[in-house]
Structure formats: C-alpha cells, structure tokens
Design a protein around this motif. Structure first.
Motif, PDB file in Angstrom:
ATOM      1  N   THR A  12       0.523  -1.086  -0.269  1.00 24.80           N
ATOM      2  CA  THR A  12       0.000  -0.234   0.190  1.00 24.80           C
ATOM      3  C   THR A  12       0.846   0.941   0.281  1.00 24.80           C
ATOM      4  OG1 THR A  12      -0.021   0.227   2.561  1.00 24.80           O
ATOM      5  CG2 THR A  12      -1.690  -1.051   1.402  1.00 24.80           C
ATOM      6  N   GLU A  14       0.858   4.188   2.106  1.00 20.57           N
ATOM      7  CA  GLU A  14       1.058   3.604   3.812  1.00 20.57           C
ATOM      8  C   GLU A  14       2.487   3.143   3.758  1.00 20.57           C
ATOM      9  OE1 GLU A  14      -2.344   3.138   2.534  1.00 20.57           O
ATOM     10  OE2 GLU A  14      -2.564   5.089   3.198  1.00 20.57           O
ATOM     11  N   GLU A  15       2.657   1.629   3.363  1.00 18.64           N
ATOM     12  CA  GLU A  15       3.434   0.842   3.830  1.00 18.64           C
ATOM     13  C   GLU A  15       4.531   1.131   2.885  1.00 18.64           C
ATOM     14  OE1 GLU A  15       1.679  -3.849   4.136  1.00 18.64           O
ATOM     15  OE2 GLU A  15       1.760  -2.800   2.160  1.00 18.64           O
TER      16      GLU A  15
END
Length: 317
Positions: A12, A14-15
């Motif tokens: 993602t 965010e990751e």
C-alpha cells in the motif's frame, strides 16, 4: 518453529511511505514486488551462460571450484548464484535465506524445477536461523550492499560456517563503480523515455502505467541500496569478524560502462521490441568486454575503479 511469512507483492501507499524510514521493510516490499519478474529484468537464467558466469566469479574470488558439501546462499534473491554453482558442480546441497518471502518462494521454486536439493527460510542476514558450524560454504551475490549492519552479518556467517569453511560474496558495487554506473543509468533512462515521446518513435515507449511502476520501484531502490564498498574496507570487515585468508577482488569496468545503459534501455522500452538478436548482441558484447577487463585492464588499472567487488575468507580451524 513459526511458519515463514507469505510474499506481499502489492504494498500500500502507507507501507511504501513507512519503508523510507525502515530499510529492512523497504527490502521486503521492493523484493517481494520484484520477485516474479526479477529473473527477466536482470536476464538471469539457469543454463550454460549463467552457470559459466557464476562459476567464473566464484573461482576468481575463492581460487578453487569446490566441490563443497552443504552451502547457504544469504540474501538469495531468486537463487541465481547458488543454483548455478550447484549446476556447475561447485556445491552438492543448498539452503537459501532472504528477508523477502517472495524471493525465497521463487528461489525454492526454481530449485525444484531444476531438480536441485535446496531448502529455504525467510531470515535476516544479521540473525541467521541455523546452528553453529552448519555449512561448508556461505555465498551471496549482490547482497552485502542491502544489509544494514554488514559487520554483524559477517560475524553470523563465520558462526554458521564449519571450521575451515569458506564464504564468497560477489557482485557488490564499489564506491567509484557505483558513481559512474548510476549516472549512466539515469542518463539512459532520461534519454530513452523522452526520445520515445516523439511521434515516429512512440511505439518504442512503454505504457505509462509500466513506466510509473518502474519509477516507483526505482524510488524504493534508493532506499534498499544502502552501501557501496572500497575493496580494502570489505577485507577489514571480514578480518574483524574473525575470518582468515581474506581477500577482495574486483571485475567489470568496460563491461559495466556498456551493461548499465543497456539494462536501463531494456527497462524503458516494450519487451516485444527487443528480440533474440538483441539479447545475443548485448550478451556477446558484454562477454567480450568482460574478457578485456579481466585480461587487459585489470593488469594496468587500480582495482578500486572496477564496478563489482567480491570478498572471500575462511573460518579458522
């Protein structure tokens, strides 16, 4: 023993953002994403071409070609180095570890398809999950520059080697080699992606989605590539870890000056535009330049300016 984590090829946003502050997470995300296409990207094969390359690199560093009984490949990727050494008769039985579950999965799958006896574990190179005095040989290819604490990893390598056992790490970038190779790669990428915007050459431009994906990968690559090395520095790391009979050797200068633009160009154009003829031209030219590097340039130029550095040593008896 807990089960190994599963591959995670679709990170993602965010990751990925978190990975910029965590090089180990970046290595997992980047290499899981690359695992299934890594062999194609780097023209890796498990035939005579790469068997010869792997065994030649091993012999140049180690001074021998085995055979060794049980070998571990640290940071195995898709298994390129170990599997080709096994096919070349250097190693009888193998184990692989990598921080990336995706890479371990592909490496063990490649081994199975070749009928080679190899087991795999997802593992941190700074904490190798094997007992003391387990292996006759530990190898790695283009792995040391991904490891945050190289001295700690080398101490672990010495721990899991049997007394008298050898390690060989090949294919890591030198300080000077990385300087010119990266700049050549960036220039080639900029030229290719801009020239192929022109109408007559637009069929040579990869789809934008693929170019964006490659750009994201390149951004993470800047996080996972942690080190470049001076050959003498690598020798000092190995000796301080407790190794004996340590030496570092380098290879590829003209071959790297040719190879980096070629690989970058291949990544920037559609795969169906480059056929077997191009592949053979690129390989044969690289092969001839490698011969010039080994037999001519290495005799008159300092080893620090070559692109690749390999280091070898033994665990004291």
């Amino acid at each position: 023993m807990a089960a190994d984590p599963r591959p995670h090829p679709h990170a993602t946003a965010e990751e990925v953002e978190a990975a910029y502050a965590d090089p180990k997470l970046a290595n997992v995300l980047y290499h899981d994403w690359e695992a299934d296409t890594y062999d194609e990207k780097w023209s890796i094969s498990y035939d005579e071409r790469c068997i010869t390359y792997a065994t030649d690199r091993f012999r140049a560093a180690a001074g021998d070609a085995g055979p060794y009984g049980h070998a571990l490949e640290l940071g195995c990727g898709t298994g390129f180095f170990l599997l080709n050494l096994m096919q070349g008769g250097v190693v009888d039985r193998g184990s692989v570890t990598d921080l990336s579950p995706g890479m371990v999965e592909v490496a063990t799958r490649n081994a199975a398809s070749l009928g080679l006896p190899v087991d795999g574990r997802v593992a941190d190179a700074e904490r190798i999950p094997y007992d003391d005095d387990t292996f006759d040989l530990v190898v790695g290819h283009a792995v040391l520059h991904h490891i945050p604490d190289v001295p700690a990893a080398l101490r672990e390598v010495l721990r899991v080697l049997k007394p008298g056992g050898r390690f060989v790490f090949a294919g890591d970038p030198t300080n000077i080699g990385n300087f010119y190779a990266r700049r050549l790669g960036r220039l080639t990428w900029w030229l290719t992606t801009n020239v192929t915007k022109l109408g007559p050459l637009s069929s040579w431009r990869r789809p934008q989605a693929e170019l964006d994906e490659s750009s994201r990968a390149a951004a993470l690559e800047a996080v996972v590539d942690l080190h470049t090395f001076d050959p003498g520095e690598l020798e000092r790391y190995a000796r301080r870890a407790g190794a004996v009979d340590v030496r570092a050797v380098t290879d590829e200068l003209s071959a790297a000056l040719f190879g980096w633009p070629v690989r970058t160009f291949e990544a920037a154009v559609p795969r169906d535009k480059l056929g077997f003829g191009w592949a053979m031209f690129a390989y044969r030219t690289w092969q001839r330049l490698s011969w010039v590097d080994e037999h001519v340039l290495s005799r008159v130029l300092p080893k620090e300016i070559f692109y690749n550095v390999s280091v070898t040593g033994r665990k004291p008896v």
